[in-house]
Design an enzyme around this catalytic site. Structure first.
Site, mmCIF file in Angstrom:
data_model
loop_
_atom_site.group_PDB
_atom_site.id
_atom_site.type_symbol
_atom_site.label_atom_id
_atom_site.label_comp_id
_atom_site.label_asym_id
_atom_site.label_seq_id
_atom_site.Cartn_x
_atom_site.Cartn_y
_atom_site.Cartn_z
ATOM 1 C CB CYS A 105 15.872 9.885 2.376
ATOM 2 S SG CYS A 105 16.602 11.481 2.838
ATOM 3 C CG ASP A 114 23.576 12.193 -0.681
ATOM 4 O OD1 ASP A 114 23.361 13.413 -0.680
ATOM 5 O OD2 ASP A 114 22.746 11.375 -0.274
#
Ligand code: RUB
Length: 315
Positions: free
Chosen positions: A130, A201
């Site tokens: 990512c 996150d």
């Protein structure tokens, strides 16, 4: 989101920021927190409301902003930080409290870059998934220190955030090999990376990390290939609600991001944005407190931020 007052430019700006967070123009947990908190603080300072009306409105905005992307505790922690500041010092100081929280993030980032770059040596091969601004920051720091290393990175379906990572590395003359997500295990076997760096996150009380879908597969492949996996993150992403037994929520995104127009009727397309990484697969967290084992996330968060970032329990 409506307000019972004449709309200010700051309120319009906040709404634009929320749209950008939703559609990933503002992408990655750190940017979501910085832009979200900044826009909220400016709105809170300028909204023409007082007393109970003010707090009712701001609580509603906090709720709505927190729900734009549900797997983002760094944003929620920041909004709470600003709200506590407003309760203590008045709404005129909202922007100052917002800036203070953003300073905390920026100070944390610099420490993480230095600690992460220490792990990278000449000849290192690092795997990443990512786009994490913190992980990229570590790579840039290592490159600035003159280290000659290479990165293998995934494209990251469905929205291809991995291309952003690859381009940033290329711009900074860092060698990069780009693969499809499903080639993760193959690439680990063939290229034998020395380590895996990923962002996060959210972090839970058990030391579990939540990161982009595919992260757990990456962790499982790393176990099979005996490659140490590091989660590069500020502890400001600690989800305090997990310490009272709540589960960290996983954002589900729109199916059209996977298959946009001609999906044959009868096919259900499902698009989870994130997944958990078991703490047993995490060699260490690379944080503003240095390298820490997953088991110490909660106590380290409390030590660094416990007094500054309040959490309200509503039983
Ligand atoms: C991005 C993602 C990143 C973390 C960490 O997901 O999973 O690894 O947010 O990013 P999305 P950072 O693209 O859906 O936002 O290190 O920048 O905080």
């Amino acid at each position: 989101m409506k307000g019972n007052f004449t709309e200010t430019p700051e309120f319009r700006e906040l709404k634009t920021t929320m749209r950008k967070i939703k559609n990933l123009t503002i992408q990655g947990a750190t940017s979501v927190a910085i832009f979200g908190v900044g826009a909220f603080a400016k709105h809170a300072k300028t909204v023409p409301l007082k007393g109970e009306e003010l707090f009712k409105h701001l609580e509603a905005v906090v709720n709505q902003l927190s729900n734009v992307r549900v797997t983002e505790p760094a944003l929620r922690n920041g909004l709470r930080y600003v709200m506590t500041g407003i309760q203590l010092d008045g709404k005129e100081t909202a922007d100052i409290h917002g800036e203070k929280y953003i300073d905390l993030i920026n100070e944390a980032k610099l420490k993480i870059y230095k600690t992460g770059a220490e792990r990278i040596q000449d000849g290192s091969r690092v795997f990443t998934h990512c786009h994490s601004s913190i992980t990229v920051g570590i790579f840039l720091e290592a490159a600035n220190q003159g280290k000659d290393f290479e990165v293998i990175n995934t494209e990251t379906r469905p929205l291809y955030q991995g291309r952003k990572t690859a381009k940033r590395l290329l711009e900074n003359n860092i060698r990069v090999t780009h693969i499809v997500d499903s080639a993760m295990r193959w690439a680990m076997n063939v290229y034998k990376p020395h380590m895996i760096f990923m962002g996060a996150d959210a972090i839970t009380v058990e030391g579990v990390a939540l990161n982009k879908i595919g992260s757990r597969l990456c962790a499982l492949a790393s176990e099979e290939e005996h490659i140490p996996l590091y989660i590069c993150t500020s502890l400001l992403k600690y989800d305090q609600a997990t310490s009272i037994g709540r589960l960290s929520e996983i954002e589900m995104r729109a199916p059209f991001e996977i298959w946009d127009d001609d999906v044959p009727p009868g096919i259900k397309v499902v698009n989870p944005a994130f997944e958990t990484i078991d703490r047993n697969n995490i060699s260490a967290y690379i944080t503003e407190a240095g390298l820490i084992p997953p088991q110490t996330v909660h106590v380290t968060f409390q030590r660094l931020y416990g007094k500054k970032i309040q959490y309200y329990h509503h039983f």
